[in-house]
Design an enzyme around this catalytic site. Structure first.
Site, mmCIF file in Angstrom:
data_model
loop_
_atom_site.group_PDB
_atom_site.id
_atom_site.type_symbol
_atom_site.label_atom_id
_atom_site.label_comp_id
_atom_site.label_asym_id
_atom_site.label_seq_id
_atom_site.Cartn_x
_atom_site.Cartn_y
_atom_site.Cartn_z
ATOM 1 N N HIS A 98 0.839 -1.204 0.000
ATOM 2 C CA HIS A 98 0.000 0.000 0.000
ATOM 3 C C HIS A 98 0.872 1.251 0.000
ATOM 4 O O HIS A 98 0.651 2.170 -0.797
ATOM 5 C CB HIS A 98 -0.922 -0.015 1.219
ATOM 6 C CG HIS A 98 -1.575 1.302 1.494
ATOM 7 N ND1 HIS A 98 -2.472 1.894 0.638
ATOM 8 C CD2 HIS A 98 -1.446 2.157 2.550
ATOM 9 C CE1 HIS A 98 -2.883 3.048 1.147
ATOM 10 N NE2 HIS A 98 -2.267 3.229 2.292
ATOM 11 N N HIS A 152 3.358 7.932 5.325
ATOM 12 C CA HIS A 152 2.114 8.582 5.750
ATOM 13 C C HIS A 152 1.355 7.853 6.856
ATOM 14 O O HIS A 152 0.590 8.480 7.569
ATOM 15 C CB HIS A 152 1.198 8.861 4.548
ATOM 16 C CG HIS A 152 0.417 7.692 4.052
ATOM 17 N ND1 HIS A 152 0.926 6.792 3.145
ATOM 18 C CD2 HIS A 152 -0.836 7.286 4.333
ATOM 19 C CE1 HIS A 152 0.003 5.887 2.874
ATOM 20 N NE2 HIS A 152 -1.070 6.152 3.587
ATOM 21 N N ASP A 153 1.556 6.582 7.026
ATOM 22 C CA ASP A 153 0.844 5.849 8.081
ATOM 23 C C ASP A 153 1.719 5.503 9.287
ATOM 24 O O ASP A 153 1.254 4.831 10.211
ATOM 25 C CB ASP A 153 0.231 4.561 7.516
ATOM 26 C CG ASP A 153 -1.061 4.815 6.766
ATOM 27 O OD1 ASP A 153 -1.749 5.811 7.067
ATOM 28 O OD2 ASP A 153 -1.395 4.014 5.877
ATOM 29 N N GLU A 170 0.421 6.951 12.835
ATOM 30 C CA GLU A 170 -0.808 6.391 13.405
ATOM 31 C C GLU A 170 -0.786 4.875 13.553
ATOM 32 O O GLU A 170 -1.534 4.329 14.353
ATOM 33 C CB GLU A 170 -2.044 6.841 12.624
ATOM 34 C CG GLU A 170 -2.222 6.260 11.264
ATOM 35 C CD GLU A 170 -3.418 6.864 10.543
ATOM 36 O OE1 GLU A 170 -4.375 6.115 10.304
ATOM 37 O OE2 GLU A 170 -3.381 8.053 10.217
ATOM 38 N N ASP A 171 0.089 4.189 12.816
ATOM 39 C CA ASP A 171 0.049 2.722 12.828
ATOM 40 C C ASP A 171 1.290 2.038 13.393
ATOM 41 O O ASP A 171 1.339 0.811 13.429
ATOM 42 C CB ASP A 171 -0.166 2.200 11.399
ATOM 43 C CG ASP A 171 -1.551 2.520 10.861
ATOM 44 O OD1 ASP A 171 -2.446 2.856 11.661
ATOM 45 O OD2 ASP A 171 -1.737 2.445 9.632
ATOM 46 N N ASP A 176 -3.681 8.034 -1.389
ATOM 47 C CA ASP A 176 -4.072 7.057 -0.372
ATOM 48 C C ASP A 176 -5.498 6.560 -0.623
ATOM 49 O O ASP A 176 -5.773 5.359 -0.548
ATOM 50 C CB ASP A 176 -3.947 7.698 1.011
ATOM 51 C CG ASP A 176 -4.295 6.759 2.144
ATOM 52 O OD1 ASP A 176 -3.796 5.612 2.160
ATOM 53 O OD2 ASP A 176 -5.061 7.179 3.045
#
Length: 183
Positions: free
Chosen positions: A34, A60-61, A64-65, A121
């Site tokens: 992804h 980008h993630d 948060e992840d 995204d």
């Protein structure tokens, strides 16, 4: 040469941070797939001329992840990249419905770089939802996801015509595929 090295470092960082993560879909693809798709879409949108947006797309993630911190991203990749990553990060302390509404509300006022990452995204997410949706999601939830993504992208319009066209195609094709699933 520096941009290429920075990209390679960001790829390695993202791969390490997301090492055990998989997509939620039935194919359970490695999460890095992804991230690479989002980075590729951003690279195409900028004709490879904005390494900040491409590197931010890879990362980008991470806030948060993963256990990555803003300070860590800023230290390794600079304030510009960290700023775009922060702009594209959901606050996981908020309830899901509030996080989703914040994405809709924040889209029109995001920086141009954050808009590109968000748009790429959403293209990637809709493609994944259409071809490898979470097995435990009922059709209604999948359609609601498409509609929510459409609402977010409404606030991103005017960012990049090609990415917007890819989103529109993913939205229309994905909904058609999901509706065919209901037959």
């Amino acid at each position: 040469m520096t941009a290429l090295l920075d990209f390679a470092r960001a790829l390695e960082f993202a791969a390490h941070k997301h090492i055990d993560q998989r997509r939620k879909g039935v194919r359970a693809e490695p999460y890095l797939n992804h991230l690479s798709e989002v980075a590729f879409l951003c690279a195409e949108a900028t004709a490879g001329n904005d390494p900040v947006v491409v590197i931010a797309a890879l990362l980008h993630d991470t806030l948060e992840d993963t256990d990555a911190s803003y300070e860590e991203i800023e230290q390794h990749f600079g304030a510009e990249v960290a700023g775009v990553v922060a702009e594209t990060t959901d606050d996981k302390r908020l309830r899901k419905a509030e996080r989703k509404q914040r994405q809709i509300d924040a889209a029109p006022t995001a920086s141009s770089r954050a808009k590109l990452v968000k748009l790429a995204d959403k293209v990637s997410n809709l493609r994944s939802m259409a071809h490898s949706p979470p097995a435990d999601w009922p059709l209604e939830r999948k359609i609601e996801y498409f509609e929510w993504a459409h609402a977010v992208v409404a606030g991103l319009r005017g960012t990049d015509a090609r990415l917007e066209s890819l989103f529109d195609r993913a939205y229309e094709d994905g909904l058609a595929e999901l509706r065919g699933e209901a037959v």
